[in-house]
Design a protein around this motif. Structure first.
Motif, mmCIF file in Angstrom:
data_model
loop_
_atom_site.group_PDB
_atom_site.id
_atom_site.type_symbol
_atom_site.label_atom_id
_atom_site.label_comp_id
_atom_site.label_asym_id
_atom_site.label_seq_id
_atom_site.Cartn_x
_atom_site.Cartn_y
_atom_site.Cartn_z
ATOM 1 N N ASN A 18 0.703 -1.067 -0.051
ATOM 2 C CA ASN A 18 0.011 -0.022 -0.021
ATOM 3 C C ASN A 18 0.833 1.288 -0.075
ATOM 4 O O ASN A 18 0.310 2.324 -0.467
ATOM 5 C CB ASN A 18 -0.895 -0.028 1.228
ATOM 6 C CG ASN A 18 -1.906 -1.123 1.343
ATOM 7 O OD1 ASN A 18 -2.306 -1.648 0.231
ATOM 8 N ND2 ASN A 18 -2.057 -1.637 2.452
ATOM 9 N N ASN A 19 2.097 1.190 0.468
ATOM 10 C CA ASN A 19 2.869 2.255 0.855
ATOM 11 C C ASN A 19 4.323 2.152 0.609
ATOM 12 O O ASN A 19 5.249 2.288 1.419
ATOM 13 C CB ASN A 19 2.789 2.942 2.060
ATOM 14 C CG ASN A 19 3.222 1.782 3.330
ATOM 15 O OD1 ASN A 19 3.116 0.467 2.865
ATOM 16 N ND2 ASN A 19 3.907 2.110 4.434
ATOM 17 N N PRO A 20 4.606 1.857 -0.717
ATOM 18 C CA PRO A 20 6.068 1.497 -1.081
ATOM 19 C C PRO A 20 7.102 2.858 -0.895
ATOM 20 O O PRO A 20 6.501 3.875 -1.354
ATOM 21 C CB PRO A 20 5.999 1.053 -2.539
ATOM 22 C CG PRO A 20 4.883 1.628 -3.220
ATOM 23 C CD PRO A 20 3.721 1.767 -1.839
ATOM 24 N N LEU A 21 8.008 2.645 -0.439
ATOM 25 C CA LEU A 21 9.101 3.714 -0.375
ATOM 26 C C LEU A 21 9.637 4.011 -1.750
ATOM 27 O O LEU A 21 9.813 3.259 -2.551
ATOM 28 C CB LEU A 21 10.189 3.339 0.561
ATOM 29 C CG LEU A 21 9.900 3.660 2.162
ATOM 30 C CD1 LEU A 21 8.854 2.435 2.760
ATOM 31 C CD2 LEU A 21 11.174 3.802 2.972
ATOM 32 N N LEU A 22 9.561 5.612 -1.922
ATOM 33 C CA LEU A 22 10.097 6.070 -3.307
ATOM 34 C C LEU A 22 11.450 6.545 -3.235
ATOM 35 O O LEU A 22 11.862 7.271 -1.995
ATOM 36 C CB LEU A 22 9.261 7.062 -3.630
ATOM 37 C CG LEU A 22 7.653 6.487 -3.955
ATOM 38 C CD1 LEU A 22 6.672 7.547 -4.145
ATOM 39 C CD2 LEU A 22 7.602 5.125 -4.841
ATOM 40 N N LEU A 23 12.312 6.606 -4.235
ATOM 41 C CA LEU A 23 13.546 6.992 -3.967
ATOM 42 C C LEU A 23 13.664 8.135 -5.438
ATOM 43 O O LEU A 23 13.591 7.730 -6.351
ATOM 44 C CB LEU A 23 14.797 6.109 -4.086
ATOM 45 C CG LEU A 23 16.132 6.660 -3.959
ATOM 46 C CD1 LEU A 23 16.284 7.382 -2.633
ATOM 47 C CD2 LEU A 23 16.983 5.433 -4.134
ATOM 48 N N HIS A 24 13.706 9.517 -5.082
ATOM 49 C CA HIS A 24 13.831 10.380 -6.117
ATOM 50 C C HIS A 24 15.348 11.214 -6.093
ATOM 51 O O HIS A 24 15.340 12.205 -6.980
ATOM 52 C CB HIS A 24 12.799 11.461 -6.114
ATOM 53 C CG HIS A 24 11.619 10.862 -5.966
ATOM 54 N ND1 HIS A 24 11.054 10.020 -7.133
ATOM 55 C CD2 HIS A 24 10.351 10.814 -5.051
ATOM 56 C CE1 HIS A 24 9.769 9.898 -6.672
ATOM 57 N NE2 HIS A 24 9.460 10.110 -5.517
ATOM 58 N N CYS A 25 16.299 10.598 -5.480
ATOM 59 C CA CYS A 25 17.750 11.139 -5.286
ATOM 60 C C CYS A 25 18.675 10.111 -5.374
ATOM 61 O O CYS A 25 18.420 8.817 -5.360
ATOM 62 C CB CYS A 25 17.873 12.104 -4.197
ATOM 63 S SG CYS A 25 17.239 11.473 -2.482
ATOM 64 N N ASN A 26 19.992 10.546 -5.494
ATOM 65 C CA ASN A 26 20.826 9.601 -5.539
ATOM 66 C C ASN A 26 22.050 9.591 -4.285
ATOM 67 O O ASN A 26 22.483 10.666 -3.964
ATOM 68 C CB ASN A 26 21.934 9.882 -6.884
ATOM 69 C CG ASN A 26 23.317 8.722 -6.890
ATOM 70 O OD1 ASN A 26 23.392 7.912 -6.024
ATOM 71 N ND2 ASN A 26 23.656 8.798 -7.950
ATOM 72 N N PRO A 27 21.686 8.736 -3.162
ATOM 73 C CA PRO A 27 22.611 8.970 -1.952
ATOM 74 C C PRO A 27 23.912 9.024 -2.155
ATOM 75 O O PRO A 27 24.747 9.475 -1.273
ATOM 76 C CB PRO A 27 21.986 7.700 -1.429
ATOM 77 C CG PRO A 27 21.588 6.733 -2.154
ATOM 78 C CD PRO A 27 20.981 7.504 -3.326
ATOM 79 N N TYR A 28 24.650 8.657 -3.350
ATOM 80 C CA TYR A 28 26.001 8.464 -3.578
ATOM 81 C C TYR A 28 26.396 9.734 -4.017
ATOM 82 O O TYR A 28 27.589 10.129 -3.976
ATOM 83 C CB TYR A 28 26.391 7.384 -4.626
ATOM 84 C CG TYR A 28 26.049 6.054 -4.134
ATOM 85 C CD1 TYR A 28 26.814 5.244 -3.347
ATOM 86 C CD2 TYR A 28 24.743 5.326 -4.596
ATOM 87 C CE1 TYR A 28 26.580 4.223 -2.812
ATOM 88 C CE2 TYR A 28 24.703 4.029 -4.270
ATOM 89 C CZ TYR A 28 25.410 3.451 -3.295
ATOM 90 O OH TYR A 28 24.998 2.384 -2.850
#
Length: 270
Positions: free
Chosen positions: A31-41
């Protein structure tokens, strides 16, 4: 130290999960997948949406949308049907980071891996890991594509069955390792993953990846093979391997009649 090593007493988790289990896990929806809109590296301020909930003893749990039966007989029948694969009533779930295993157990949550939840914590990503037991060859192919185009790299991991957020951190991880560890990994292109026993040291390429890319990958992915209790051909220390055996339809946990018994999390790479 091989002289002081003691073999684990608990039985090891299975090498492989059957196709029916993998198919059911693929079919479940977060229902609530985490999203990633940036590059942590590249971005020290990078975070997921919603934000990661870190903690020392946390576990990632799945709280399934399921209306509990009104009677014990009905509950027993539901467990029996799921055990006999007559149809799983579980489908949608909410991903939640719990302070510890006790809190997850009280909430009747299925512990899917140790540590906080991340972008790879869905059952679809678990199923992808189950499908691809050895990610070295697959990762090398997707890394080659990622070096040409980050989007191509992400799509390559998606083609392996990973969700878009999980495929994204895999692509970022691949590019970072290929950039920093390039010379080392070229020298070890055909080297075995581990050196001779009893040390079984990782080859220099895998070690470089573990040091240079591993921490960010673990932080943002949440799920790794080791903290999910999934075995791989790469030999590592037994300490820290999660003692989790996954079920396609964990009705017993949802009904509060059984529980997983994870072990201490590892600090090693994916």
């Amino acid at each position: 130290d091989p002289a002081t090593f003691e073999c684990p007493t608990d039985p090891p988790p299975p090498w492989k999960y059957d196709a029916s289990t993998i198919d059911v896990l693929y079919s479940h929806e977060a229902n609530n997948p985490l999203l990633l809109h940036c590059n942590p590296y590249d971005d020290e301020m990078c975070d997921t949406v919603p934000s990661l909930q870190r903690g020392d003893d946390t576990v990632c749990g799945l709280v399934y949308d399921y209306e509990l039966p009104e009677t014990e007989d009905a509950a027993a029948a539901a467990v029996a049907a799921a055990t006999q694969q007559e149809g799983c009533p579980l489908s949608n779930y909410t991903i939640k980071t719990f302070r510890d295993e006790d809190e997850a157990r009280t909430a009747k949550a299925v512990v899917t891996h140790l540590g906080h939840c991340g972008v790879c914590s869905t059952t679809k990503d678990l199923a992808a890991y189950m499908t691809h037991i050895d990610m070295v060859a697959e990762g090398r192919r997707c890394t080659n594509r990622a070096l040409l185009s980050r989007e191509w790299g992400r799509r390559c991991y998606e083609d392996l069955g990973f969700t878009t957020p999980c495929a994204t951190i895999w692509a970022h991880n691949s590019i970072n390792t290929a950039t920093i560890c390039r010379a080392t990994c070229v020298r070890h292109l055909f080297s075995p993953a581990n050196g001779p026993e009893p040390e079984c040291k990782l080859n220099d390429c895998l070690h470089c990846d573990e040091i240079e890319s591993g921490p960010n990958f673990q932080l943002f992915a949440g799920r790794t093979r080791r903290n999910s209790g999934l075995r791989t051909p790469i030999m590592r220390q037994c300490h820290g391997f999660a003692g989790i055996q996954h079920e396609a339809c964990p009705m017993g946990v949802v009904l509060g009649e059984s529980e997983a018994t994870p072990s201490t999390p590892s600090s090693e790479d994916e």
